[in-house]
Scaffold this active site. Structure first.
Site, short mmCIF file in Angstrom:
data_model
loop_
_atom_site.label_atom_id
_atom_site.label_comp_id
_atom_site.label_asym_id
_atom_site.label_seq_id
_atom_site.Cartn_x
_atom_site.Cartn_y
_atom_site.Cartn_z
N HIS A 137 -7.02 -5.92 5.24
CA HIS A 137 -7.84 -6.86 4.41
C HIS A 137 -8.39 -8.47 4.75
O HIS A 137 -9.13 -9.20 4.00
CB HIS A 137 -7.94 -6.76 2.89
CG HIS A 137 -9.83 -6.25 2.35
ND1 HIS A 137 -9.88 -5.75 1.22
CD2 HIS A 137 -10.85 -6.69 2.88
CE1 HIS A 137 -10.69 -5.23 1.55
NE2 HIS A 137 -11.62 -6.28 2.16
N ASP A 177 -13.17 -2.56 -4.20
CA ASP A 177 -11.39 -2.87 -3.66
C ASP A 177 -10.59 -3.04 -5.75
O ASP A 177 -11.48 -3.03 -6.09
CB ASP A 177 -11.40 -4.23 -3.94
CG ASP A 177 -9.87 -4.40 -2.89
OD1 ASP A 177 -9.45 -5.54 -1.71
OD2 ASP A 177 -9.06 -3.61 -3.06
N HIS A 188 -8.26 -4.61 -5.88
CA HIS A 188 -7.88 -5.92 -6.15
C HIS A 188 -8.78 -7.02 -5.31
O HIS A 188 -10.13 -6.46 -5.30
CB HIS A 188 -6.70 -6.28 -5.11
CG HIS A 188 -5.75 -5.18 -4.90
ND1 HIS A 188 -5.94 -3.74 -4.40
CD2 HIS A 188 -4.96 -4.37 -6.03
CE1 HIS A 188 -4.83 -3.07 -4.48
NE2 HIS A 188 -3.87 -3.76 -4.84
N ASP A 211 -8.03 -10.05 -4.29
CA ASP A 211 -7.97 -10.61 -2.29
C ASP A 211 -8.76 -11.86 -2.78
O ASP A 211 -8.95 -12.33 -2.14
CB ASP A 211 -8.49 -9.58 -1.94
CG ASP A 211 -8.22 -7.91 -1.49
OD1 ASP A 211 -8.51 -7.94 -0.69
OD2 ASP A 211 -7.09 -8.31 -2.06
N HIS A 223 -3.59 -10.58 2.71
CA HIS A 223 -4.71 -9.56 2.28
C HIS A 223 -4.88 -9.93 1.32
O HIS A 223 -5.40 -8.72 0.74
CB HIS A 223 -4.26 -8.15 3.08
CG HIS A 223 -3.16 -6.94 2.21
ND1 HIS A 223 -2.59 -5.94 1.73
CD2 HIS A 223 -2.18 -8.12 1.17
CE1 HIS A 223 -1.78 -5.87 1.20
NE2 HIS A 223 -1.86 -6.75 0.73
N ASP A 241 -12.44 -1.57 0.39
CA ASP A 241 -11.21 -1.71 0.99
C ASP A 241 -10.95 0.01 0.64
O ASP A 241 -11.03 -0.46 -1.09
CB ASP A 241 -10.31 -2.43 -0.33
CG ASP A 241 -9.06 -2.67 -0.16
OD1 ASP A 241 -8.31 -3.36 0.08
OD2 ASP A 241 -8.26 -0.94 -0.13
N ASP A 273 -8.72 1.34 -0.87
CA ASP A 273 -7.79 1.33 -1.79
C ASP A 273 -9.01 1.55 -3.16
O ASP A 273 -8.00 1.34 -4.19
CB ASP A 273 -6.67 0.71 -2.01
CG ASP A 273 -6.56 -0.89 -2.44
OD1 ASP A 273 -5.73 -2.26 -2.08
OD2 ASP A 273 -7.80 -1.31 -2.62
N GLU A 310 -7.75 -1.26 5.68
CA GLU A 310 -6.47 -0.56 4.18
C GLU A 310 -6.40 0.48 4.64
O GLU A 310 -5.69 1.28 4.00
CB GLU A 310 -6.57 -0.90 2.93
CG GLU A 310 -6.62 -2.51 2.91
CD GLU A 310 -5.45 -3.32 3.40
OE1 GLU A 310 -4.30 -2.70 2.75
OE2 GLU A 310 -5.19 -4.70 3.14
N1 LIG Z 1 -2.92 -9.44 -5.38
C1 LIG Z 1 -1.54 -9.09 -4.26
C2 LIG Z 1 -1.18 -7.12 -3.62
S1 LIG Z 1 -2.98 -7.84 -3.36
C3 LIG Z 1 -3.69 -6.41 -2.39
C4 LIG Z 1 -3.92 -6.55 -1.19
S2 LIG Z 1 -5.42 -5.19 -0.73
N2 LIG Z 1 -6.59 -6.20 0.37
O1 LIG Z 1 -6.42 -4.93 -1.98
O2 LIG Z 1 -4.43 -4.44 -0.50
C5 LIG Z 1 -1.37 -9.81 -3.58
O3 LIG Z 1 -1.68 -10.43 -3.86
O4 LIG Z 1 -0.47 -10.08 -2.78
MN LIG Z 2 -8.43 -5.79 -0.39
MN LIG Z 3 -6.99 -3.75 -2.70
#
Ligand SMILES: N[C@@H](CSCCS(N)(=O)=O)C(=O)O
Ligand SMILES: [Mn+2]
Ligand SMILES: [Mn+2]
Ligand SMILES: [Mn+2]
Length: 319
Positions: free
Chosen positions: A101, A124, A126, A128, A141, A229, A231, A274
């Site tokens: 991502h 998503d 998340h 991000d 990502h 994403d 996920d 992803e």
């Molecule tokens: N918040 C965590 C996990 S971020 C997950 C990234 S994604 N693109 O949604 O899979 C981080 O900053 O690494």
């Molecule tokens: Mn993402």
């Molecule tokens: Mn994600």
């Protein structure tokens, strides 16, 4: 007969250095192998496949503090930005196949450069939206949105190969759907900026139809960039991904989001990111993930579950 007048430009972005799990660079070719182009053509789209960008030729690099693969991420996204810009100037709805991502930096930057200010719908688990100073993993990502928002400009340090990135999204024009794994610093940023977010709690509370109504009532009438994403969807459906989180969208909710945005007529660019085959325990797990990615994409571009008209004349031949 209604024909689908959509013209689609597909850009493969085999890139994995925004995170630390190999395999996500195989996403573009897996999604193609599952029949994306053929499915789009069958539903009446004109499709131009621009092929895969060459994004991972850079040598390995040492972390910059906590930050991993800084130069590689900056360089890959600059190329992606140019490619998305070209596809948009060609008149296509851009479809960027990831890859991780972090690629949303280049995709949204290039899309905005071509068509002007956008609404962004970020689907998503998340947010991000970590900055280089709030990330606890150093993975890009988890940071793309922080490089894109005007309001976070003063929170972003200069980084090698990132000087080309100009913030291009307003917090007012961003909506999240599907959040269920947000870091404390990200939550602070979302509240500070007043970003509209429908977490999985709101999806449960309101239902996906109401979430989409409220999303589109909230967004101003700018072209929409959908950054999807895989996920966001529940790992029982899409397990082959780098950061799975239980309690995600059903397959049907995931497809409904695409159908709804498609029918607004404002959908101008899509990311599907992803997908990582090496994270699936079985071949079936990988195929379920890839097939769901294809379903999400064809639904963005006119497929509807009730059935689709195909320009053909089924009348009996004259006697
Ligand atoms: N918040 C965590 C996990 S971020 C997950 C990234 S994604 N693109 O949604 O899979 C981080 O900053 O690494
Ligand atoms: Mn993402
Ligand atoms: Mn994600
Ligand atoms: Mn073209």
């Amino acid at each position: 007969l209604v024909s689908n007048s959509r013209s689609v430009g597909i850009i493969g972005a085999p890139f994995s250095k925004g995170q630390s799990r190999g395999g996500v660079e195989r996403g573009p070719d897996l999604i193609r192998a599952a029949g994306l182009v053929q499915r789009l053509q069958e539903q009446g789209c004109a499709v131009k496949d621009y092929g895969n960008l060459s994004l991972e030729d850079a040598a390995a690099e040492e972390p910059l503090g906590e930050l991993k693969s800084v130069r590689a991420v900056g360089s890959a996204n600059r190329r992606l930005s140019d490619a998305v810009q070209a596809a948009k100037k060609d008149g296509h709805t851009s479809v960027m196949l990831g890859g991780d991502h972090s690629l949303a930096i280049g995709s949204i930057h290039g899309h905005t450069t071509a068509v002007g200010p956008l609404s962004v719908v970020w689907v998503d688990a998340h947010a991000d939206i970590n900055t280089p100073l709030t990330t606890y993993t150093g993975n890009f990502h988890g940071q793309p949105m922080s490089f894109l928002l005007h309001e976070l400009r003063s929170y972003i340090p200069p980084l090698p190969n990132f000087s080309w990135v100009k913030p291009c999204v307003s917090a007012r024009d961003l909506v999240y759907i599907g959040l269920r794994d947000v870091d404390p610093a990200e939550h602070h940023i979302l509240k500070l900026l007043g970003v509209k977010a429908f977490s999985m709690s709101e999806v449960d509370q309101l239902g996906v139809a109401r979430v989409m109504e409220e999303t589109c009532d909230y967004l101003l009438k700018k072209p929409i960039h959908l950054s999807y994403d895989i996920d966001a969807i529940d790992p029982s459906v899409t397990p082959a991904t780098g950061t799975p989180v239980t309690g995600g969208l059903t397959y049907r909710e995931g497809v409904y989001i695409s159908e709804y945005l498609c029918q607004t007529g404002l959908l101008s660019g899509v990311d599907l990111v992803e997908v990582n085959p090496l994270r699936g325990q079985t071949e079936e797990a990988v195929q379920s993930t890839v097939n769901t990615a294809v379903s999400v994409l064809v639904s963005c571009l006119g497929r509807v579950r009730e059935g689709n008209p195909v320009p053909a004349d089924y009348r009996l031949p004259e006697p």
